[in-house]
Design an enzyme around this catalytic site. Structure first.
Site, PDB file in Angstrom:
ATOM      1  N   GLU A 160      -9.025  -6.829   4.104  1.00 32.12           N
ATOM      2  CA  GLU A 160      -8.251  -7.910   3.484  1.00 32.12           C
ATOM      3  C   GLU A 160      -7.635  -8.848   4.518  1.00 32.12           C
ATOM      4  O   GLU A 160      -7.563 -10.057   4.309  1.00 32.12           O
ATOM      5  CB  GLU A 160      -7.185  -7.317   2.545  1.00 32.12           C
ATOM      6  N   TYR A 190       0.794  -1.237   0.000  1.00 31.94           N
ATOM      7  CA  TYR A 190       0.000   0.000   0.000  1.00 31.94           C
ATOM      8  C   TYR A 190       0.824   1.285   0.000  1.00 31.94           C
ATOM      9  O   TYR A 190       0.517   2.212  -0.744  1.00 31.94           O
ATOM     10  CB  TYR A 190      -1.038  -0.026   1.132  1.00 31.94           C
TER      11      TYR A 190
HETATM   12  C1  HEM Z   1      -7.416  -4.337  -8.871  1.00 38.63           C
HETATM   13  C2  HEM Z   1      -8.471  -0.465  -6.196  1.00 38.63           C
HETATM   14  C3  HEM Z   1      -4.288  -0.895  -3.865  1.00 38.63           C
HETATM   15  C4  HEM Z   1      -3.031  -4.431  -6.906  1.00 38.63           C
HETATM   16  C5  HEM Z   1      -8.050  -3.248  -8.348  1.00 38.63           C
HETATM   17  C6  HEM Z   1      -9.312  -2.747  -8.816  1.00 38.63           C
HETATM   18  C7  HEM Z   1      -9.604  -1.666  -8.078  1.00 38.63           C
HETATM   19  C8  HEM Z   1      -8.533  -1.464  -7.138  1.00 38.63           C
HETATM   20  C9  HEM Z   1     -10.845  -0.805  -8.212  1.00 38.63           C
HETATM   21  C10 HEM Z   1     -10.146  -3.362  -9.944  1.00 38.63           C
HETATM   22  C11 HEM Z   1     -11.085  -4.357  -9.302  1.00 38.63           C
HETATM   23  C12 HEM Z   1     -11.793  -5.223 -10.288  1.00 38.63           C
HETATM   24  O1  HEM Z   1     -11.198  -5.585 -11.305  1.00 38.63           O
HETATM   25  O2  HEM Z   1     -12.914  -5.586 -10.028  1.00 38.63           O
HETATM   26  C13 HEM Z   1      -7.434  -0.255  -5.320  1.00 38.63           C
HETATM   27  C14 HEM Z   1      -7.396   0.792  -4.327  1.00 38.63           C
HETATM   28  C15 HEM Z   1      -6.208   0.686  -3.676  1.00 38.63           C
HETATM   29  C16 HEM Z   1      -5.514  -0.452  -4.261  1.00 38.63           C
HETATM   30  C17 HEM Z   1      -8.495   1.805  -4.094  1.00 38.63           C
HETATM   31  C18 HEM Z   1      -5.632   1.518  -2.572  1.00 38.63           C
HETATM   32  C19 HEM Z   1      -6.319   2.034  -1.601  1.00 38.63           C
HETATM   33  C20 HEM Z   1      -3.575  -1.894  -4.484  1.00 38.63           C
HETATM   34  C21 HEM Z   1      -2.253  -2.310  -4.115  1.00 38.63           C
HETATM   35  C22 HEM Z   1      -1.897  -3.295  -4.981  1.00 38.63           C
HETATM   36  C23 HEM Z   1      -2.994  -3.509  -5.883  1.00 38.63           C
HETATM   37  C24 HEM Z   1      -1.454  -1.744  -2.958  1.00 38.63           C
HETATM   38  C25 HEM Z   1      -0.613  -4.104  -5.023  1.00 38.63           C
HETATM   39  C26 HEM Z   1       0.509  -3.667  -5.353  1.00 38.63           C
HETATM   40  C27 HEM Z   1      -4.106  -4.677  -7.713  1.00 38.63           C
HETATM   41  C28 HEM Z   1      -4.092  -5.646  -8.789  1.00 38.63           C
HETATM   42  C29 HEM Z   1      -5.370  -5.618  -9.352  1.00 38.63           C
HETATM   43  C30 HEM Z   1      -6.120  -4.645  -8.609  1.00 38.63           C
HETATM   44  C31 HEM Z   1      -2.910  -6.488  -9.207  1.00 38.63           C
HETATM   45  C32 HEM Z   1      -5.911  -6.462 -10.510  1.00 38.63           C
HETATM   46  C33 HEM Z   1      -5.805  -5.763 -11.788  1.00 38.63           C
HETATM   47  C34 HEM Z   1      -4.585  -6.152 -12.551  1.00 38.63           C
HETATM   48  O3  HEM Z   1      -4.234  -7.320 -12.534  1.00 38.63           O
HETATM   49  O4  HEM Z   1      -3.964  -5.298 -13.176  1.00 38.63           O
HETATM   50  N1  HEM Z   1      -7.597  -2.460  -7.332  1.00 38.63           N
HETATM   51  N2  HEM Z   1      -6.285  -0.990  -5.245  1.00 38.63           N
HETATM   52  N3  HEM Z   1      -3.993  -2.646  -5.549  1.00 38.63           N
HETATM   53  N4  HEM Z   1      -5.320  -4.102  -7.630  1.00 38.63           N
HETATM   54 FE1  HEM Z   1      -5.835  -2.618  -6.364  1.00 38.63          FE
END
Ligand code: HEM
Length: 401
Positions: free
Chosen positions: A137, A95
């Protein structure tokens, strides 16, 4: 606790930032991946190229910022994203990295307007949002291990069987290498598969819906070979699965996840509508219903281009024969000259839908974007209440509202 001033400052800058989503897309990820290439092992770099995921994350941060004084209002959204994050093994230590580069991007977008006060407020707000995600989480990580047959992280499964379901879809039956119990799941849920391709510097994570009923000692995923197009590169990962990975090969996977699943408490008729490979979660629901010997009426409506790419034809036909409460309808958009067994040519529209499924039902649907929009607007036009409509997009979440 955020101060009143912080809350006001953050909320007042959200519209400007939301308007400049593209800047986030181009700068935030580029910098983050340059400094932290290890994150390329987690993010889907194909979605990165298409620009969908980058916007999804930034938009979610803005949406959360709008509710920064009451994050509980967005818990359903947090829950859905947290399911995906848990499935992908996003951890608390990630994060601050995402936060750092997001703040840099925000500063850049705001330009001269980015005073120290504003940046300070955003730093606090991001911290609060991240904290909310991390807490949700953390519970999910605990639950995944605590389940009978559950596990944390990745567990090795071997491909026990590979079955071609259509010209483009192949099923993989996955059994745990350790031979021990595997956790049950809700029909509609997915798993994350880690693919290590030779000559590829990074691992590739992909999510696939489970397509069979739970409780069978294996997980089945059914993967479509993704062909490229003008806006999308070829599906290297799906091609690799189809062409290179044979029976006996090992795939690390995480425990089932997802908040789109069959509500088994309900006894209303069930309408399952799918387009193309969107049929995989519906197959799990249908399988479950049949194996439970449920008395619920089930209407399985599937749209495909034609017979050649129509998967699970026999499996569904067998269910219809076996179970008097199951009905199936097939729609071909462009049937081949030889194609025979289908109920409609063209698309699913409301008049036709009304003629084949009941109104008083619970509706689940899944498929490509255009299909989803059509089905959703048909159901809305019909007056189906929102509580009876459930859907899932493949890939980054979009909105149908
Ligand atoms: C997917 C929000 C932090 C890694 C997503 C999605 C959202 C989101 C809206 C798409 C969900 C869907 O496909 O239904 C957020 C928010 C964060 C956050 C608001 C911070 C407050 C992180 C962090 C990581 C991360 C810290 C890891 C480094 C991913 C990955 C995906 C994802 C790998 C799947 C999409 C892909 O494979 O490219 N997140 N996220 N996220 N998030 Fe986060």
């Amino acid at each position: 606790e955020l101060s009143e001033k912080t809350i006001t400052t953050v909320k007042s800058t959200v519209p400007v930032l939301a308007e400049h989503g593209e800047a986030i897309t181009t700068h935030f990820y580029k910098r983050m991946f340059a400094d932290h290439p290890e994150l390329k092992n987690i993010f889907n770099m194909t979605n990165q190229k298409a620009g969908r995921q980058p916007r999804a994350l930034a938009n979610a941060v803005y949406a959360a910022a709008q509710h920064i004084d009451d994050l509980s209002a967005i818990l359903p959204t947090v829950n859905q994203i947290a399911e995906k994050h848990r499935s992908l093994q996003v951890k608390p230590e990630h994060y601050p990295i995402v936060g750092k580069y997001l703040l840099i991007a925000i500063k850049e977008v705001l330009g001269d307007a980015a005073t120290d006060d504003i940046m300070q407020a955003w730093e606090e707000a991001y911290g609060a949002i991240a904290h909310a995600f991390i807490q949700v989480e953390e519970k999910k990580y605990e639950q995944a291990v605590a389940q009978d047959g559950g596990w944390s992280g990745y567990r090795n499964f071997k491909i026990a069987k590979k079955v071609k379901e259509s010209a483009v879809i192949t099923s993989f039956y996955l059994e745990p290498e350790d031979g021990k119990k595997i956790t049950s799941y809700h029909p509609g849920q997915y798993i994350t598969v880690q693919i290590n391709m030779p000559h590829s510097e990074y691992t590739h994570l992909r999510q696939y819906s489970l397509s069979d009923a739970p409780g069978k000692g294996y997980y089945r995923i059914s993967v479509k070979r993704e062909e490229g197009g003008p806006e999308r590169p070829d599906g290297v990962v799906s091609s690799y699965l189809h062409d290179q990975l044979e029976e006996g090969a090992v795939l690390p996977i995480t425990a089932p996840a997802g908040d789109f699943y069959l509500n088994e408490e309900n006894h209303e008729p069930l309408v399952l509508i799918s387009g193309g490979v969107g049929l995989t979660p519906m197959m799990s629901m249908l399988n479950r219903m049949v194996h439970q010997n449920h008395d619920r009426d089930v209407y399985f409506v599937h749209a495909a281009h034609n017979q050649e790419v129509h998967a699970f034809k026999e499996e569904v036909a067998d269910f219809v024969k076996e179970s008097p409460s199951v009905q199936a309808k097939v729609v071909y958009s462009t049937p081949g000259a030889e194609d025979s067994a289908y109920d409609r040519e063209g698309r699913i529209d409301l008049p036709w839908l009304k003629s084949v499924v009941p109104y008083d039902a619970e509706f689940y649907f899944c498929g490509p974007e255009g299909f989803m929009r059509e089905v959703h607007s048909s159901l809305k036009e019909w007056g189906v209440p929102d509580e009876q409509i459930h859907y899932e997009f493949f890939g980054p979440e979009l909105s149908l509202q």
